[in-house]
Design an enzyme around this catalytic site. Sequence first.
Site, short mmCIF file in Angstrom:
data_model
loop_
_atom_site.label_atom_id
_atom_site.label_comp_id
_atom_site.label_asym_id
_atom_site.label_seq_id
_atom_site.Cartn_x
_atom_site.Cartn_y
_atom_site.Cartn_z
N THR A 39 0.81 -1.21 0.00
CA THR A 39 0.00 0.00 0.00
C THR A 39 0.85 1.26 0.00
O THR A 39 0.46 2.28 -0.56
CB THR A 39 -0.91 -0.01 1.25
OG1 THR A 39 -1.77 -1.12 1.12
CG2 THR A 39 -1.76 1.23 1.35
N TYR A 52 -7.94 0.91 -3.71
CA TYR A 52 -6.71 1.31 -4.39
C TYR A 52 -6.05 0.06 -4.91
O TYR A 52 -6.43 -1.07 -4.56
CB TYR A 52 -5.76 2.01 -3.40
CG TYR A 52 -5.32 1.08 -2.31
CD1 TYR A 52 -6.12 0.87 -1.21
CD2 TYR A 52 -4.14 0.36 -2.44
CE1 TYR A 52 -5.75 -0.04 -0.22
CE2 TYR A 52 -3.77 -0.54 -1.47
CZ TYR A 52 -4.58 -0.73 -0.37
OH TYR A 52 -4.22 -1.64 0.59
N THR A 118 1.48 -4.41 4.15
CA THR A 118 1.34 -4.70 5.58
C THR A 118 0.78 -6.10 5.85
O THR A 118 1.00 -6.64 6.93
CB THR A 118 0.44 -3.65 6.25
OG1 THR A 118 -0.81 -3.60 5.58
CG2 THR A 118 1.10 -2.29 6.25
N ASP A 119 0.08 -6.70 4.88
CA ASP A 119 -0.61 -7.98 5.14
C ASP A 119 0.33 -9.08 5.65
O ASP A 119 0.00 -9.81 6.57
CB ASP A 119 -1.31 -8.48 3.87
CG ASP A 119 -2.54 -7.66 3.51
OD1 ASP A 119 -2.91 -6.76 4.28
OD2 ASP A 119 -3.13 -7.92 2.44
N LYS A 191 0.19 -7.77 12.65
CA LYS A 191 -0.84 -6.84 12.14
C LYS A 191 -2.13 -7.19 12.87
O LYS A 191 -2.65 -8.30 12.73
CB LYS A 191 -1.00 -7.01 10.62
CG LYS A 191 -2.03 -6.05 10.02
CD LYS A 191 -2.07 -6.12 8.49
CE LYS A 191 -3.08 -5.09 7.97
NZ LYS A 191 -3.13 -5.04 6.50
N GLU A 313 -3.46 -29.98 27.99
CA GLU A 313 -4.64 -30.84 28.20
C GLU A 313 -4.36 -32.29 27.83
O GLU A 313 -5.20 -33.16 27.99
CB GLU A 313 -5.83 -30.29 27.43
CG GLU A 313 -6.27 -28.94 27.97
CD GLU A 313 -7.61 -28.47 27.40
OE1 GLU A 313 -8.50 -29.30 27.17
OE2 GLU A 313 -7.75 -27.26 27.20
N1 GLU Z 1 -2.86 -6.13 0.59
C1 GLU Z 1 -1.96 -5.03 0.61
C2 GLU Z 1 -0.55 -5.45 0.97
O1 GLU Z 1 -0.30 -6.12 1.94
C3 GLU Z 1 -2.54 -4.01 1.48
C4 GLU Z 1 -2.02 -3.88 2.80
C5 GLU Z 1 -1.03 -2.75 2.97
O2 GLU Z 1 0.05 -2.69 2.38
O3 GLU Z 1 -1.38 -1.95 3.80
O4 GLU Z 1 0.33 -5.12 0.24
#
Ligand code: GLU
Length: 356
Positions: A39, A52, A118-119, A191, A313
Site C-alpha cells: 500500500t 486502491y 502490511t498484510d 498486524k 490438556e
Molecule cells: N494487501 C496489501 C498489501 O499487503 C494491502 C495492505 C497494505 O500494504 O497496507 O500489500
Amino acid sequence: MKALKMKMIVFLMVAAITTLGFAQDTALPNVKILATGGTIAGSASSATSGSYSAGQVGIKTMINAVPGIKEIADVSGEQIANVGSQDMSVDIWLKLANRINELLSSDKVDGIVITHGTDTQEETAYFLNLVVKSDKPVVTTGSMRSSTSISAEGPLNLYNAVAIAADPQSKGKGVMVSLNDQIHAARDVSKMNTTNVNSFQSPIKGMLGGVFYGRLGFFREPNTKFGNTSEFSVEGIKELPRVDILYAYADMSPDLIDMHVKAGAKGIVIAGVGNGNMTEATLNAAKKAYEDHGVIIVRSTRAATGWTLRDNEFKDDDYHTVVSGDLNPAKARVLLMLALTKEKSLAELQDVFYEY
Ligand code: GLU
C-alpha cells in the site's frame, strides 16, 4: 629554509588529518531502500477512497515524496518486487535475503530499509530476522493508507525507517518493523487491525522502541536468537519445504489433515482453538500424519495473543506434537520451513521453537 619546509609538511599533514576527520564526521550514513510494493506504493483514483491498487509506485517516486530524507542519510533505492504482500512468496524472500546479505557485507552500506505491504510484513520481517547475517540495522516499513490517500502516512513511516536504519544505536536489534512512530521486533509484531494506522502491535512483549520525526530511542532488547546467532541461512537454498496452516474450529473434521499431507505438506501448523487445541479426531489424524509420513505438526493458536504450552490438556509426546510458544501461526510456519531444512528430532524442533 629547511625549517620552513618542515613547517609546511607538518601543516599539510595536520590539514589532511583534520579534513579527513571532518569528512568522516559529516558523511551521511548509507542506507539502501529495497522496495517490494504494498500500500505504501499503492495509488487510488480518489484521495478519499479506501479502494486502491497496491504496488503501483516505483521506489524513486517514493523517495522523492519524502521531504528531508536525503538530509538524514545517503539513500538509494532498488526495486526487488512490486506486489501486494498477499502475493509475497518464498522466491521473493530468498531474493531479498540474498541481496541484503550481499549489501550488508559491504563497508559502503550502513543499513537497509524494506518497503512492504502490511498484510504479510510480519512474516517477511521474521524470515529475514532468521537469515540475515549482519548486525547492521534492517527495518521494514509500509503504510495502511495508499500514497494518494488523504493523510497518507507512508512518507513519514519511510522517513522514520531510514532514520532508524541510519542510527548506530539500532545495531544488533535484529530485523525491526516500524510504522506509526513505533519500532517493533520482527519476531514479536503482528498486524492486529485490518485498516487502522495503529495496526502493528507486539501484544506479548511490547514495542522495542519509538521514533518521532527521525528521533529515536529503544526501551528493551530482543530476547531470542537472530542474525549472526541464528543457525538458519539461505545459502544454497533454492526453495523451502511446504508447510501449511490449518485453522481449527468447533467440530473440525480430521480429513483436513489428510488433505494437506496428500498435497505434499512436510509440516502443518495448527491455528488451534485456545491453547493450540483441536478436535480429538483431528489430534489423532495429526498423530498418524507424523507416524505414517513424518509430517511435523506444530500447535499454535487462533487466539490473537498468548502462549501455546506443552502438555496442557494432553501429553504432546503421546501425539508427537510440537508447540509454538508465543509464535503466531504465520510465524510458526516460517520457522518450521527453515527448521525443516535441517535434520532435527522432535525434541530438537521443540527447542527451536523455544529459542527463536
Ligand atoms: N494487501 C496489501 C498489501 O499487503 C494491502 C495492505 C497494505 O500494504 O497496507 O500489500
